[in-house]
Design a protein around this motif. Structure first.
Motif, PDB file in Angstrom:
ATOM      1  N   THR A 131      18.710   6.479   7.022  1.00  0.00           N
ATOM      2  CA  THR A 131      17.117   6.620   6.786  1.00  0.00           C
ATOM      3  C   THR A 131      16.644   5.272   6.797  1.00  0.00           C
ATOM      4  OG1 THR A 131      18.355   8.209   5.175  1.00  0.00           O
ATOM      5  CG2 THR A 131      15.876   7.218   4.925  1.00  0.00           C
ATOM      6  N   VAL A 145      11.273   9.319   2.632  1.00  0.00           N
ATOM      7  CA  VAL A 145      12.546   8.631   2.384  1.00  0.00           C
ATOM      8  C   VAL A 145      13.430   9.434   1.465  1.00  0.00           C
ATOM      9  CG1 VAL A 145      13.733   6.525   1.745  1.00  0.00           C
ATOM     10  CG2 VAL A 145      11.815   6.489   3.225  1.00  0.00           C
ATOM     11  N   VAL A 148      14.788  12.468   3.116  1.00  0.00           N
ATOM     12  CA  VAL A 148      15.714  12.397   4.282  1.00  0.00           C
ATOM     13  C   VAL A 148      17.087  11.810   3.551  1.00  0.00           C
ATOM     14  CG1 VAL A 148      16.006  10.998   6.400  1.00  0.00           C
ATOM     15  CG2 VAL A 148      13.651  11.928   5.544  1.00  0.00           C
ATOM     16  N   TRP A 152      20.347  13.981   4.474  1.00  0.00           N
ATOM     17  CA  TRP A 152      21.460  13.583   5.212  1.00  0.00           C
ATOM     18  C   TRP A 152      22.683  13.177   4.695  1.00  0.00           C
ATOM     19  CZ3 TRP A 152      19.433   9.802   9.408  1.00  0.00           C
ATOM     20  CH2 TRP A 152      20.403   9.100  10.212  1.00  0.00           C
TER      21      TRP A 152
END
Length: 315
Positions: A131, A145, A148, A152
């Motif tokens: 990220t 952010v 993500v 992830w």
């Protein structure tokens, strides 16, 4: 020379497997090129390190870099993401070996180590580094952010929870009776059919797959429970990618999907480990009972001989 060749071949195999499964993972993405809820390469990387040792890490780096470049990431971002992709499995390997992890996953301790150290703990590193790479490369704004990182992290963690047990406990020499083999095939086929049905019929029917997972774990442990969990999770992700899993907004789909995949993986993993541990304890008790019976019989026999030796012959 042979050892060096085997190491080089293993590194090449890991690199190829990482790249190939990364392409498969992108096919299963909920949004084209991103939001992949089940990242297969992490599971393969952790399993490869546990089976072959840390010396094969270049294969992870090569495969990850090739996959990241293919995605069209800027060079700097691709290098940074690759570093995170390599570091996370290595950290998982270090933590697992440091705390006495056994790849057979035949203890509850091993299952919990894989969950908390191998998946949730180590894979957070990859999510944070990846990220950060996207943010520094100007690919994502600040407001994206947190989402993500979470996507992830959960995608990498699910890759470990679903595919690492499958690879670690894959039967090498599985000799079973025809009846047991037929039961295993019925379980695999039944799980595939049921998972395909329930994941396309709405979230209200998802619970129907758990009896099959419990059956597999109790009867065959990881040998069949791990493939059943993988089949179920892949079916759920494919259904979500086609828009049939929840069919609402993306956030709701991701939450329900990852909660379901996590429950599936944990059911097979933990129940199989507990069953294996229980079976080993039963065998140990049976061996102790046999040894005790043999010892008692031996002492009784010696006692009889001694008593007979004290008998004075008549006359």
């Amino acid at each position: 020379m042979n050892a060096a060749f085997r190491t080089a071949a293993t590194i090449a195999g890991v690199a190829l497997a990482y790249y190939a499964t990364a392409q498969v993972g992108l096919v299963l993405a909920l949004v084209e090129g991103q939001v992949t809820p089940l990242w297969l390469p992490t599971g393969i990387s952790v399993a490869a390190l546990l089976m072959s040792g840390r010396g094969i890490w270049p294969g992870i780096t090569i495969g990850a870099f090739a996959a990241n470049i293919t995605l069209g990431a800027p060079f700097f971002s691709a290098v940074m993401i690759t570093a995170g992709n390599t570091a996370a499995p290595l950290i998982a390997w270090y933590l697992l070996t440091r705390f006495g992890f056994r790849p057979a996953l035949d203890r509850l301790k091993d299952a919990l180590l894989l969950v908390f150290a191998g998946a949730l703990g180590a894979m957070l590193v990859s999510a944070l580094v990846g990220t950060a790479a996207l943010k520094l490369g100007g690919v994502i704004p600040w407001r994206e952010v947190p989402s993500v990182v979470s996507v992830w992290w959960t995608g990498d963690a699910m890759g470990v929870l679903v595919f690492t047990p499958l690879l670690l406990t894959l039967p090498r020499h599985w000799q079973v009776s025809p009846r047991r083999l037929a039961e295993a095939l019925v379980l695999l086929a039944g799980t595939a059919a049921l998972a395909s049905f329930v994941t396309t019929s709405g979230s209200r029917l998802l619970f129907l797959v758990f009896p099959m997972l419990i059956w597999a774990a109790l009867r065959f442990q990881h040998a069949i429970a791990a493939p059943c969990a993988a089949i179920t999770s892949v079916a759920a992700v494919m259904s979500a990618a086609d828009g049939h899993f929840v069919a609402r907004d993306l956030l709701t789909t991701m939450i329900v999907l990852q909660a379901f995949n996590g429950s599936v993986a944990l059911t097979g993993l933990i129940l199989s480990a507990i069953t294996s541990e229980r079976n080993e304890a039963r065998k140990a008790i049976e061996r102790a009972c046999v040894q005790l019976a043999e010892t008692v019989a031996r002492y009784q026999e010696e006692g009889v001989r001694k008593r007979l030796g004290r008998v004075v012959p008549p006359g």
